[in-house]
Design a protein around this motif. Structure first.
Motif, PDB file in Angstrom:
ATOM      1  N   HIS A 198       1.401   8.166 -12.994  1.00  0.00           N
ATOM      2  CA  HIS A 198       2.522   7.898 -12.085  1.00  0.00           C
ATOM      3  C   HIS A 198       2.130   6.750 -11.165  1.00  0.00           C
ATOM      4  O   HIS A 198       0.943   6.463 -10.979  1.00  0.00           O
ATOM      5  CB  HIS A 198       2.847   9.149 -11.258  1.00  0.00           C
ATOM      6  CG  HIS A 198       1.686   9.593 -10.403  1.00  0.00           C
ATOM      7  ND1 HIS A 198       0.686  10.408 -10.870  1.00  0.00           N
ATOM      8  CD2 HIS A 198       1.371   9.304  -9.121  1.00  0.00           C
ATOM      9  CE1 HIS A 198      -0.201  10.619  -9.910  1.00  0.00           C
ATOM     10  NE2 HIS A 198       0.183   9.953  -8.841  1.00  0.00           N
ATOM     11  N   HIS A 199       3.128   6.125 -10.591  1.00  0.00           N
ATOM     12  CA  HIS A 199       2.872   5.006  -9.669  1.00  0.00           C
ATOM     13  C   HIS A 199       2.176   5.536  -8.412  1.00  0.00           C
ATOM     14  O   HIS A 199       2.594   6.555  -7.865  1.00  0.00           O
ATOM     15  CB  HIS A 199       4.220   4.353  -9.299  1.00  0.00           C
ATOM     16  CG  HIS A 199       4.089   2.988  -8.726  1.00  0.00           C
ATOM     17  ND1 HIS A 199       3.512   2.746  -7.506  1.00  0.00           N
ATOM     18  CD2 HIS A 199       4.444   1.775  -9.214  1.00  0.00           C
ATOM     19  CE1 HIS A 199       3.537   1.444  -7.261  1.00  0.00           C
ATOM     20  NE2 HIS A 199       4.085   0.828  -8.276  1.00  0.00           N
ATOM     21  N   PRO A 200       1.097   4.866  -7.950  1.00  0.00           N
ATOM     22  CA  PRO A 200       0.391   5.407  -6.777  1.00  0.00           C
ATOM     23  C   PRO A 200       1.162   5.274  -5.458  1.00  0.00           C
ATOM     24  O   PRO A 200       0.819   5.942  -4.491  1.00  0.00           O
ATOM     25  CB  PRO A 200      -0.913   4.598  -6.736  1.00  0.00           C
ATOM     26  CG  PRO A 200      -0.655   3.375  -7.534  1.00  0.00           C
ATOM     27  CD  PRO A 200       0.416   3.699  -8.522  1.00  0.00           C
ATOM     28  N   PHE A 201       2.187   4.429  -5.433  1.00  0.00           N
ATOM     29  CA  PHE A 201       2.954   4.288  -4.178  1.00  0.00           C
ATOM     30  C   PHE A 201       4.194   5.202  -4.250  1.00  0.00           C
ATOM     31  O   PHE A 201       5.329   4.765  -4.279  1.00  0.00           O
ATOM     32  CB  PHE A 201       3.381   2.833  -3.947  1.00  0.00           C
ATOM     33  CG  PHE A 201       2.224   1.878  -3.813  1.00  0.00           C
ATOM     34  CD1 PHE A 201       0.937   2.332  -3.572  1.00  0.00           C
ATOM     35  CD2 PHE A 201       2.424   0.507  -3.896  1.00  0.00           C
ATOM     36  CE1 PHE A 201      -0.137   1.465  -3.435  1.00  0.00           C
ATOM     37  CE2 PHE A 201       1.364  -0.371  -3.759  1.00  0.00           C
ATOM     38  CZ  PHE A 201       0.081   0.101  -3.535  1.00  0.00           C
ATOM     39  N   ASP A 202       3.918   6.509  -4.259  1.00  0.00           N
ATOM     40  CA  ASP A 202       4.988   7.502  -4.438  1.00  0.00           C
ATOM     41  C   ASP A 202       5.286   8.236  -3.133  1.00  0.00           C
ATOM     42  O   ASP A 202       5.849   9.328  -3.146  1.00  0.00           O
ATOM     43  CB  ASP A 202       4.571   8.517  -5.524  1.00  0.00           C
ATOM     44  CG  ASP A 202       3.360   9.355  -5.093  1.00  0.00           C
ATOM     45  OD1 ASP A 202       2.604   8.896  -4.215  1.00  0.00           O
ATOM     46  OD2 ASP A 202       3.192  10.469  -5.612  1.00  0.00           O
ATOM     47  N   VAL A 203       4.915   7.629  -2.018  1.00  0.00           N
ATOM     48  CA  VAL A 203       5.066   8.303  -0.712  1.00  0.00           C
ATOM     49  C   VAL A 203       6.512   8.162  -0.211  1.00  0.00           C
ATOM     50  O   VAL A 203       7.063   7.059  -0.221  1.00  0.00           O
ATOM     51  CB  VAL A 203       4.056   7.698   0.302  1.00  0.00           C
ATOM     52  CG1 VAL A 203       4.297   8.217   1.707  1.00  0.00           C
ATOM     53  CG2 VAL A 203       2.630   7.989  -0.146  1.00  0.00           C
ATOM     54  N   VAL A 204       7.089   9.279   0.214  1.00  0.00           N
ATOM     55  CA  VAL A 204       8.456   9.225   0.761  1.00  0.00           C
ATOM     56  C   VAL A 204       8.443   9.112   2.287  1.00  0.00           C
ATOM     57  O   VAL A 204       9.430   8.709   2.895  1.00  0.00           O
ATOM     58  CB  VAL A 204       9.304  10.455   0.365  1.00  0.00           C
ATOM     59  CG1 VAL A 204       9.581  10.455  -1.122  1.00  0.00           C
ATOM     60  CG2 VAL A 204       8.665  11.759   0.822  1.00  0.00           C
TER      61      VAL A 204
ATOM     62  N   GLU B 160       8.721   1.619   0.187  1.00  0.00           N
ATOM     63  CA  GLU B 160       9.453   1.769  -1.063  1.00  0.00           C
ATOM     64  C   GLU B 160       8.790   2.905  -1.818  1.00  0.00           C
ATOM     65  O   GLU B 160       7.570   2.886  -2.001  1.00  0.00           O
ATOM     66  CB  GLU B 160       9.289   0.481  -1.860  1.00  0.00           C
ATOM     67  CG  GLU B 160      10.586  -0.072  -2.416  1.00  0.00           C
ATOM     68  CD  GLU B 160      10.336  -1.368  -3.158  1.00  0.00           C
ATOM     69  OE1 GLU B 160       9.942  -1.291  -4.334  1.00  0.00           O
ATOM     70  OE2 GLU B 160      10.488  -2.433  -2.526  1.00  0.00           O
ATOM     71  N   THR B 161       9.550   3.898  -2.213  1.00  0.00           N
ATOM     72  CA  THR B 161       8.959   5.030  -2.942  1.00  0.00           C
ATOM     73  C   THR B 161       9.122   4.809  -4.435  1.00  0.00           C
ATOM     74  O   THR B 161      10.238   4.665  -4.925  1.00  0.00           O
ATOM     75  CB  THR B 161       9.656   6.344  -2.517  1.00  0.00           C
ATOM     76  OG1 THR B 161       9.617   6.434  -1.099  1.00  0.00           O
ATOM     77  CG2 THR B 161       8.960   7.542  -3.130  1.00  0.00           C
ATOM     78  N   HIS B 162       7.981   4.749  -5.133  1.00  0.00           N
ATOM     79  CA  HIS B 162       8.009   4.529  -6.585  1.00  0.00           C
ATOM     80  C   HIS B 162       7.818   5.862  -7.303  1.00  0.00           C
ATOM     81  O   HIS B 162       6.805   6.525  -7.101  1.00  0.00           O
ATOM     82  CB  HIS B 162       6.901   3.561  -6.994  1.00  0.00           C
ATOM     83  CG  HIS B 162       7.144   2.171  -6.533  1.00  0.00           C
ATOM     84  ND1 HIS B 162       7.789   1.220  -7.305  1.00  0.00           N
ATOM     85  CD2 HIS B 162       6.846   1.563  -5.358  1.00  0.00           C
ATOM     86  CE1 HIS B 162       7.872   0.095  -6.630  1.00  0.00           C
ATOM     87  NE2 HIS B 162       7.308   0.269  -5.448  1.00  0.00           N
ATOM     88  N   THR B 163       8.766   6.189  -8.161  1.00  0.00           N
ATOM     89  CA  THR B 163       8.643   7.454  -8.894  1.00  0.00           C
ATOM     90  C   THR B 163       8.494   7.194 -10.401  1.00  0.00           C
ATOM     91  O   THR B 163       8.685   8.093 -11.218  1.00  0.00           O
ATOM     92  CB  THR B 163       9.858   8.368  -8.618  1.00  0.00           C
ATOM     93  OG1 THR B 163      11.037   7.633  -8.951  1.00  0.00           O
ATOM     94  CG2 THR B 163       9.917   8.801  -7.180  1.00  0.00           C
TER      95      THR B 163
ATOM     96  N   SER C 152       0.853  -1.188   0.000  1.00  0.00           N
ATOM     97  CA  SER C 152       0.000   0.000   0.000  1.00  0.00           C
ATOM     98  C   SER C 152       0.886   1.233   0.000  1.00  0.00           C
ATOM     99  O   SER C 152       2.115   1.121   0.110  1.00  0.00           O
ATOM    100  CB  SER C 152      -0.911   0.032   1.233  1.00  0.00           C
ATOM    101  OG  SER C 152      -0.180   0.456   2.369  1.00  0.00           O
ATOM    102  N   GLN C 153       0.248   2.416  -0.088  1.00  0.00           N
ATOM    103  CA  GLN C 153       1.069   3.621  -0.085  1.00  0.00           C
ATOM    104  C   GLN C 153       1.720   3.859   1.277  1.00  0.00           C
ATOM    105  O   GLN C 153       2.598   4.701   1.416  1.00  0.00           O
ATOM    106  CB  GLN C 153       0.272   4.854  -0.549  1.00  0.00           C
ATOM    107  CG  GLN C 153      -0.652   5.471   0.477  1.00  0.00           C
ATOM    108  CD  GLN C 153      -2.086   5.014   0.296  1.00  0.00           C
ATOM    109  OE1 GLN C 153      -2.357   3.820   0.299  1.00  0.00           O
ATOM    110  NE2 GLN C 153      -3.012   5.953   0.171  1.00  0.00           N
ATOM    111  N   PHE C 154       1.286   3.093   2.298  1.00  0.00           N
ATOM    112  CA  PHE C 154       1.892   3.197   3.629  1.00  0.00           C
ATOM    113  C   PHE C 154       3.091   2.254   3.789  1.00  0.00           C
ATOM    114  O   PHE C 154       3.727   2.236   4.835  1.00  0.00           O
ATOM    115  CB  PHE C 154       0.859   2.870   4.701  1.00  0.00           C
ATOM    116  CG  PHE C 154      -0.283   3.852   4.755  1.00  0.00           C
ATOM    117  CD1 PHE C 154      -0.162   5.037   5.457  1.00  0.00           C
ATOM    118  CD2 PHE C 154      -1.471   3.603   4.083  1.00  0.00           C
ATOM    119  CE1 PHE C 154      -1.209   5.954   5.498  1.00  0.00           C
ATOM    120  CE2 PHE C 154      -2.527   4.508   4.119  1.00  0.00           C
ATOM    121  CZ  PHE C 154      -2.392   5.690   4.827  1.00  0.00           C
ATOM    122  N   GLY C 155       3.333   1.410   2.776  1.00  0.00           N
ATOM    123  CA  GLY C 155       4.412   0.436   2.865  1.00  0.00           C
ATOM    124  C   GLY C 155       3.886  -0.964   2.678  1.00  0.00           C
ATOM    125  O   GLY C 155       2.690  -1.171   2.484  1.00  0.00           O
ATOM    126  N   SER C 156       4.788  -1.931   2.760  1.00  0.00           N
ATOM    127  CA  SER C 156       4.417  -3.321   2.493  1.00  0.00           C
ATOM    128  C   SER C 156       4.468  -4.148   3.767  1.00  0.00           C
ATOM    129  O   SER C 156       5.217  -3.850   4.687  1.00  0.00           O
ATOM    130  CB  SER C 156       5.384  -3.930   1.481  1.00  0.00           C
ATOM    131  OG  SER C 156       5.246  -3.248   0.267  1.00  0.00           O
TER     132      SER C 156
END
Ligand SMILES: [Fe+2]
Length: 388
Positions: free
Chosen positions: A232-238, A207-210, A135-139
Protein backbone atom coordinates in the motif's frame (compact mmCIF):
# COMPACT_ATOMS: atom_id res chain seq x y z
CA UNK A 1 9.35 21.73 15.64
CA UNK A 2 8.32 21.92 19.25
CA UNK A 3 4.87 23.41 18.91
CA UNK A 4 1.52 21.78 18.38
CA UNK A 5 0.15 21.29 14.89
CA UNK A 6 -2.60 19.16 13.37
CA UNK A 7 -3.70 18.32 9.89
CA UNK A 8 -6.55 16.29 8.40
CA UNK A 9 -9.16 14.44 10.40
CA UNK A 10 -8.55 13.08 13.92
CA UNK A 11 -10.94 11.78 16.57
CA UNK A 12 -11.82 14.03 19.50
CA UNK A 13 -10.15 11.68 22.03
CA UNK A 14 -6.84 9.85 21.69
CA UNK A 15 -6.99 6.06 21.54
CA UNK A 16 -10.68 5.84 20.79
CA UNK A 17 -12.59 4.29 17.87
CA UNK A 18 -12.11 6.25 14.66
CA UNK A 19 -13.83 4.64 11.69
CA UNK A 20 -13.65 4.80 7.92
CA UNK A 21 -16.85 5.41 5.95
CA UNK A 22 -17.15 1.61 5.51
CA UNK A 23 -17.15 1.10 9.28
CA UNK A 24 -13.65 -0.34 9.59
CA UNK A 25 -11.16 1.27 11.94
CA UNK A 26 -8.43 3.69 10.96
CA UNK A 27 -5.12 2.51 12.46
CA UNK A 28 -3.62 4.75 15.12
CA UNK A 29 0.18 5.12 15.36
CA UNK A 30 2.02 7.07 18.07
CA UNK A 31 5.43 8.27 16.82
CA UNK A 32 7.51 9.46 19.76
CA UNK A 33 11.16 10.24 20.40
CA UNK A 34 13.16 9.05 23.41
CA UNK A 35 10.74 6.31 24.36
CA UNK A 36 7.69 8.60 24.29
CA UNK A 37 9.34 11.00 26.77
CA UNK A 38 10.11 13.66 24.15
CA UNK A 39 8.13 15.15 21.26
CA UNK A 40 5.56 12.93 19.55
CA UNK A 41 2.70 12.86 17.09
CA UNK A 42 -0.30 10.59 16.64
CA UNK A 43 -1.11 9.53 13.08
CA UNK A 44 -4.23 7.81 11.75
CA UNK A 45 -3.53 5.42 8.87
CA UNK A 46 -5.82 3.86 6.31
CA UNK A 47 -3.71 0.65 6.34
CA UNK A 48 -2.05 -1.29 9.14
CA UNK A 49 1.39 0.38 9.52
CA UNK A 50 3.56 -2.75 10.09
CA UNK A 51 2.45 -4.42 6.82
CA UNK A 52 5.64 -5.21 4.82
CA UNK A 53 5.60 -7.80 2.03
CA UNK A 54 9.38 -7.99 1.34
CA UNK A 55 12.54 -7.02 3.22
CA UNK A 56 16.07 -6.86 1.80
CA UNK A 57 19.39 -5.72 3.24
CA UNK A 58 21.04 -3.19 0.91
CA UNK A 59 24.36 -3.08 2.79
CA UNK A 60 26.29 -0.80 5.14
CA UNK A 61 25.83 2.94 4.96
CA UNK A 62 28.34 4.32 7.44
CA UNK A 63 30.81 6.84 6.02
CA UNK A 64 34.33 5.57 5.42
CA UNK A 65 36.64 7.78 7.50
CA UNK A 66 40.38 8.24 6.93
CA UNK A 67 43.29 9.38 9.13
CA UNK A 68 43.33 13.17 9.56
CA UNK A 69 47.14 13.52 9.52
CA UNK A 70 48.84 16.59 11.02
CA UNK A 71 46.38 19.16 12.30
CA UNK A 72 45.80 21.82 9.65
CA UNK A 73 43.12 23.91 7.97
CA UNK A 74 41.49 22.15 5.08
CA UNK A 75 39.12 23.00 2.24
CA UNK A 76 37.07 20.89 -0.16
CA UNK A 77 35.71 21.70 -3.59
CA UNK A 78 32.16 20.42 -4.02
CA UNK A 79 31.23 22.26 -7.25
CA UNK A 80 31.71 19.19 -9.45
CA UNK A 81 30.44 16.43 -7.16
CA UNK A 82 28.64 13.54 -8.84
CA UNK A 83 25.16 14.11 -10.20
CA UNK A 84 22.66 12.15 -12.29
CA UNK A 85 20.66 10.56 -9.50
CA UNK A 86 18.05 11.42 -6.88
CA UNK A 87 18.88 13.42 -3.69
CA UNK A 88 19.43 10.37 -1.44
CA UNK A 89 21.56 8.46 -3.97
CA UNK A 90 23.55 11.61 -4.80
CA UNK A 91 24.46 12.37 -1.21
CA UNK A 92 28.19 12.30 -0.47
CA UNK A 93 29.20 12.35 3.20
CA UNK A 94 32.35 14.43 3.69
CA UNK A 95 32.90 15.04 7.40
CA UNK A 96 31.54 13.41 10.49
CA UNK A 97 31.80 12.10 14.03
CA UNK A 98 29.37 10.33 16.33
CA UNK A 99 27.26 13.49 16.69
CA UNK A 100 26.81 14.55 13.08
CA UNK A 101 27.56 13.68 9.44
CA UNK A 102 27.91 16.55 6.96
CA UNK A 103 27.68 16.09 3.23
CA UNK A 104 26.54 17.46 -0.09
CA UNK A 105 24.04 16.19 -2.64
CA UNK A 106 23.79 17.32 -6.25
CA UNK A 107 20.63 15.73 -7.59
CA UNK A 108 19.09 15.70 -11.04
CA UNK A 109 16.23 13.23 -10.55
CA UNK A 110 13.21 12.93 -8.29
CA UNK A 111 12.99 9.98 -5.91
CA UNK A 112 10.91 7.10 -7.30
CA UNK A 113 10.97 5.40 -3.90
CA UNK A 114 10.38 6.51 -0.31
CA UNK A 115 13.04 6.97 2.37
CA UNK A 116 13.12 6.91 6.15
CA UNK A 117 16.07 7.58 8.42
CA UNK A 118 15.26 5.86 11.69
CA UNK A 119 18.61 6.66 13.33
CA UNK A 120 18.98 10.40 12.77
CA UNK A 121 17.41 13.75 12.07
CA UNK A 122 18.21 14.97 8.58
CA UNK A 123 18.45 18.62 7.57
CA UNK A 124 18.68 19.38 3.87
CA UNK A 125 19.79 22.95 3.20
CA UNK A 126 18.71 23.83 -0.32
CA UNK A 127 21.45 25.80 -2.02
CA UNK A 128 20.00 25.55 -5.51
CA UNK A 129 16.81 24.14 -6.99
CA UNK A 130 13.22 23.69 -5.97
CA UNK A 131 10.61 21.01 -5.66
CA UNK A 132 8.22 19.35 -3.30
CA UNK A 133 9.02 17.60 -0.04
CA UNK A 134 6.41 14.92 0.55
CA UNK A 135 5.91 12.89 3.71
CA UNK A 136 3.21 11.07 5.62
CA UNK A 137 2.65 14.37 7.47
CA UNK A 138 1.81 16.18 4.22
CA UNK A 139 3.64 18.07 1.51
CA UNK A 140 5.66 21.28 1.51
CA UNK A 141 7.12 23.10 -1.50
CA UNK A 142 10.84 23.83 -1.06
CA UNK A 143 13.09 26.42 -2.66
CA UNK A 144 16.58 27.89 -2.52
CA UNK A 145 17.67 28.78 0.99
CA UNK A 146 15.35 26.36 2.80
CA UNK A 147 16.48 24.30 5.74
CA UNK A 148 14.24 21.21 5.43
CA UNK A 149 14.29 19.65 8.91
CA UNK A 150 13.16 16.01 8.98
CA UNK A 151 12.74 14.19 12.32
CA UNK A 152 13.74 10.59 12.97
CA UNK A 153 11.27 8.08 11.57
CA UNK A 154 9.63 10.31 8.96
CA UNK A 155 8.94 8.53 5.68
CA UNK A 156 9.53 10.98 2.85
CA UNK A 157 10.19 11.58 -0.81
CA UNK A 158 11.60 14.54 -2.69
CA UNK A 159 10.28 15.56 -6.08
CA UNK A 160 12.41 18.04 -8.03
CA UNK A 161 10.87 20.82 -10.09
CA UNK A 162 14.21 22.23 -11.20
CA UNK A 163 16.52 20.30 -13.55
CA UNK A 164 19.11 20.05 -10.82
CA UNK A 165 19.25 20.75 -7.09
CA UNK A 166 22.14 21.18 -4.68
CA UNK A 167 22.00 20.53 -0.97
CA UNK A 168 24.26 20.76 2.06
CA UNK A 169 23.16 17.95 4.36
CA UNK A 170 23.31 17.51 8.12
CA UNK A 171 22.49 14.16 9.69
CA UNK A 172 22.48 13.79 13.47
CA UNK A 173 21.20 11.24 15.99
CA UNK A 174 19.72 14.06 18.09
CA UNK A 175 17.08 16.72 17.57
CA UNK A 176 17.48 19.94 15.58
CA UNK A 177 15.78 22.85 17.33
CA UNK A 178 16.00 26.60 17.88
CA UNK A 179 18.61 27.60 20.52
CA UNK A 180 17.35 27.47 24.10
CA UNK A 181 18.32 31.07 24.78
CA UNK A 182 15.79 32.24 22.19
CA UNK A 183 12.87 30.38 23.79
CA UNK A 184 10.79 30.97 26.87
CA UNK A 185 9.83 28.23 29.35
CA UNK A 186 6.92 27.29 27.08
CA UNK A 187 9.17 26.88 24.04
CA UNK A 188 7.91 30.04 22.35
CA UNK A 189 10.51 32.07 20.47
CA UNK A 190 11.38 35.31 22.25
CA UNK A 191 11.49 38.83 20.87
CA UNK A 192 15.31 38.89 20.59
CA UNK A 193 15.35 35.68 18.53
CA UNK A 194 16.52 36.14 14.91
CA UNK A 195 13.33 34.47 13.66
CA UNK A 196 9.85 33.66 14.90
CA UNK A 197 7.26 30.91 14.56
CA UNK A 198 5.83 32.80 11.59
CA UNK A 199 8.99 31.99 9.68
CA UNK A 200 8.59 28.26 10.18
CA UNK A 201 6.73 26.52 7.36
CA UNK A 202 4.72 23.42 8.27
CA UNK A 203 3.05 20.67 6.25
CA UNK A 204 -0.23 22.24 5.14
CA UNK A 205 -1.39 19.88 2.39
CA UNK A 206 -2.33 16.37 3.46
CA UNK A 207 -3.19 14.02 0.62
CA UNK A 208 -4.33 10.56 1.70
CA UNK A 209 -3.21 7.81 -0.66
CA UNK A 210 -5.16 4.58 -0.50
CA UNK A 211 -3.64 2.96 -3.59
CA UNK A 212 -2.58 -0.70 -3.39
CA UNK A 213 0.43 -2.05 -5.31
CA UNK A 214 4.17 -2.31 -4.69
CA UNK A 215 5.78 0.63 -2.91
CA UNK A 216 9.47 0.69 -2.03
CA UNK A 217 10.67 2.29 1.20
CA UNK A 218 14.43 2.46 1.92
CA UNK A 219 15.17 2.65 5.62
CA UNK A 220 18.41 3.80 7.16
CA UNK A 221 18.92 2.20 10.55
CA UNK A 222 21.74 0.37 12.41
CA UNK A 223 24.13 2.09 9.93
CA UNK A 224 22.71 0.01 7.09
CA UNK A 225 20.07 0.43 4.43
CA UNK A 226 17.07 -1.90 4.27
CA UNK A 227 14.57 -2.12 1.42
CA UNK A 228 10.95 -2.72 2.34
CA UNK A 229 8.20 -3.35 -0.14
CA UNK A 230 4.72 -2.39 1.05
CA UNK A 231 1.45 -3.47 -0.52
CA UNK A 232 0.00 0.00 0.00
CA UNK A 233 1.08 3.60 -0.44
CA UNK A 234 3.01 4.78 2.65
CA UNK A 235 1.29 8.18 2.66
CA UNK A 236 -2.05 6.77 3.83
CA UNK A 237 -2.56 9.14 6.77
CA UNK A 238 -5.99 10.78 7.07
CA UNK A 239 -4.99 13.01 9.96
CA UNK A 240 -2.36 13.59 12.62
CA UNK A 241 -1.51 15.91 15.48
CA UNK A 242 1.41 16.58 17.78
CA UNK A 243 4.85 18.16 17.96
CA UNK A 244 6.81 15.75 15.72
CA UNK A 245 6.75 16.57 12.00
CA UNK A 246 9.05 17.95 9.30
CA UNK A 247 9.29 21.71 8.91
CA UNK A 248 11.13 24.30 6.84
CA UNK A 249 12.94 27.51 7.70
CA UNK A 250 14.40 29.68 4.94
CA UNK A 251 17.79 31.28 5.55
CA UNK A 252 16.47 34.58 4.12
CA UNK A 253 14.10 34.74 7.08
CA UNK A 254 17.06 34.80 9.48
CA UNK A 255 17.31 38.39 10.73
CA UNK A 256 21.00 39.15 11.18
CA UNK A 257 22.16 40.49 14.53
CA UNK A 258 24.64 43.32 13.95
CA UNK A 259 26.50 45.71 16.24
CA UNK A 260 28.92 48.62 16.50
CA UNK A 261 31.81 46.14 16.60
CA UNK A 262 32.24 42.61 15.27
CA UNK A 263 29.59 40.15 16.46
CA UNK A 264 30.83 36.68 17.46
CA UNK A 265 29.63 33.45 15.81
CA UNK A 266 26.79 32.78 18.32
CA UNK A 267 25.03 35.84 16.82
CA UNK A 268 24.56 33.72 13.69
CA UNK A 269 23.34 30.61 15.49
CA UNK A 270 20.17 29.23 13.94
CA UNK A 271 19.76 25.76 15.47
CA UNK A 272 21.13 23.68 18.30
CA UNK A 273 21.60 19.91 18.43
CA UNK A 274 23.56 17.50 20.61
CA UNK A 275 27.25 18.55 20.53
CA UNK A 276 26.99 20.93 17.57
CA UNK A 277 25.31 24.11 16.37
CA UNK A 278 24.18 25.39 12.95
CA UNK A 279 24.76 29.05 12.04
CA UNK A 280 23.58 31.15 9.08
CA UNK A 281 25.74 33.89 7.56
CA UNK A 282 23.37 36.15 5.65
CA UNK A 283 23.60 39.49 3.82
CA UNK A 284 23.85 42.21 6.47
CA UNK A 285 25.20 45.64 7.35
CA UNK A 286 28.68 45.67 8.83
CA UNK A 287 29.71 47.08 12.20
CA UNK A 288 29.16 50.82 12.58
CA UNK A 289 31.80 51.93 15.11
CA UNK A 290 33.90 54.53 13.21
CA UNK A 291 37.06 52.44 13.72
CA UNK A 292 35.39 49.03 13.38
CA UNK A 293 37.13 46.17 11.59
CA UNK A 294 34.42 44.15 9.82
CA UNK A 295 36.46 40.98 9.29
CA UNK A 296 36.64 38.58 12.21
CA UNK A 297 39.64 38.71 14.51
CA UNK A 298 41.95 35.70 14.56
CA UNK A 299 40.32 33.16 16.75
CA UNK A 300 41.03 29.86 18.43
CA UNK A 301 37.81 27.92 18.55
CA UNK A 302 39.44 26.03 21.40
CA UNK A 303 37.20 22.98 21.45
CA UNK A 304 35.07 23.34 18.39
CA UNK A 305 35.71 22.24 14.80
CA UNK A 306 34.28 24.81 12.39
CA UNK A 307 32.83 23.87 9.01
CA UNK A 308 31.57 26.46 6.53
CA UNK A 309 29.71 25.81 3.29
CA UNK A 310 30.17 28.87 1.07
CA UNK A 311 26.99 29.44 -0.92
CA UNK A 312 26.95 32.96 -2.34
CA UNK A 313 28.85 36.26 -2.38
CA UNK A 314 32.43 37.18 -1.61
CA UNK A 315 33.41 35.85 1.75
CA UNK A 316 35.05 38.83 3.44
CA UNK A 317 37.81 36.99 5.28
CA UNK A 318 38.64 34.11 2.96
CA UNK A 319 41.16 33.69 0.15
CA UNK A 320 41.38 30.49 -1.86
CA UNK A 321 37.69 29.78 -1.38
CA UNK A 322 35.22 29.49 -4.24
CA UNK A 323 31.47 29.05 -4.36
CA UNK A 324 30.37 25.54 -3.22
CA UNK A 325 33.62 25.04 -1.26
CA UNK A 326 33.64 23.77 2.31
CA UNK A 327 36.32 24.81 4.79
CA UNK A 328 37.26 22.97 7.94
CA UNK A 329 39.06 24.96 10.64
CA UNK A 330 39.75 22.31 13.23
CA UNK A 331 40.54 23.03 16.81
CA UNK A 332 44.16 22.90 17.80
CA UNK A 333 45.30 25.99 15.91
CA UNK A 334 43.99 29.53 15.39
CA UNK A 335 42.49 30.84 12.17
CA UNK A 336 41.43 34.20 10.83
CA UNK A 337 41.53 36.44 7.78
CA UNK A 338 44.26 35.78 5.22
CA UNK A 339 46.91 38.46 4.53
CA UNK A 340 45.41 41.74 3.32
CA UNK A 341 41.78 40.80 4.04
CA UNK A 342 41.54 42.70 7.33
CA UNK A 343 42.85 45.93 5.77
CA UNK A 344 40.59 45.47 2.74
CA UNK A 345 37.51 45.17 4.93
CA UNK A 346 37.95 48.52 6.70
CA UNK A 347 35.30 51.01 5.64
CA UNK A 348 33.06 48.35 4.01
CA UNK A 349 29.42 48.92 4.87
CA UNK A 350 27.75 45.63 4.03
CA UNK A 351 28.21 42.06 2.88
CA UNK A 352 26.19 39.91 0.51
CA UNK A 353 27.69 36.64 1.68
CA UNK A 354 25.55 33.59 2.26
CA UNK A 355 26.98 30.57 4.06
CA UNK A 356 26.00 27.82 6.44
CA UNK A 357 28.33 27.00 9.31
CA UNK A 358 28.36 23.94 11.56
CA UNK A 359 30.47 24.03 14.71
CA UNK A 360 31.00 20.66 16.36
CA UNK A 361 32.18 20.23 19.93
CA UNK A 362 34.23 17.11 19.12
CA UNK A 363 36.69 16.61 16.25
CA UNK A 364 35.41 15.72 12.82
CA UNK A 365 36.84 12.97 10.68
CA UNK A 366 37.19 13.17 6.91
CA UNK A 367 35.74 10.65 4.51
CA UNK A 368 37.58 9.20 1.52
CA UNK A 369 35.30 11.31 -0.71
CA UNK A 370 36.42 14.47 1.11
CA UNK A 371 40.07 13.65 0.33
CA UNK A 372 39.22 13.40 -3.36
CA UNK A 373 37.74 16.92 -3.26
CA UNK A 374 40.47 18.51 -1.13
CA UNK A 375 42.22 21.75 -2.06
CA UNK A 376 45.62 20.95 -0.57
CA UNK A 377 46.97 24.48 -1.08
CA UNK A 378 44.43 25.99 1.37
CA UNK A 379 46.73 25.90 4.42
CA UNK A 380 49.26 28.04 2.50
CA UNK A 381 46.75 30.84 1.95
CA UNK A 382 47.94 32.52 5.17
CA UNK A 383 51.60 32.62 4.02
CA UNK A 384 51.56 35.51 1.55
CA UNK A 385 53.48 38.69 2.51
CA UNK A 386 55.58 39.08 5.64
CA UNK A 387 52.91 37.92 8.05
CA UNK A 388 52.84 41.17 10.01
FE1 LIG B 1 36.07 30.97 12.50
Amino acid sequence: MPFYHKLGRIPHKRHTQFRKPDGNLYREEVMGLEGFSSIQSILYHYFLPPRVTKTEDLGPLSPEFVEFGPIRHRAFKTAQTKTGTDPISARTPLLGNKDVILGVARASKSMDYFYRNAQAYETWWVHEGSGEFRSQFGSMPFKKGDYIVIPFGTTWQMVLESKEARFFTIENPSQIEPPNRYRNEYGQLLEHAPYSERDIRLPEELETHTERGEFEVRIKVRDRLTRHVLDHHPFDVVGWDGYLYPWIFNIEDFEPITGRVHQPPPAHQTFQAHNFVVCSFVPRLFDYHPDAIPTPYNHSNINSDEVIYYAEGNFMSRKGIDQYDISLHPYGLPHGPQPGMTEASIGKKETHELAVMVDTFYPLYLTKSALDLEKPEYMNSWLEGTGE
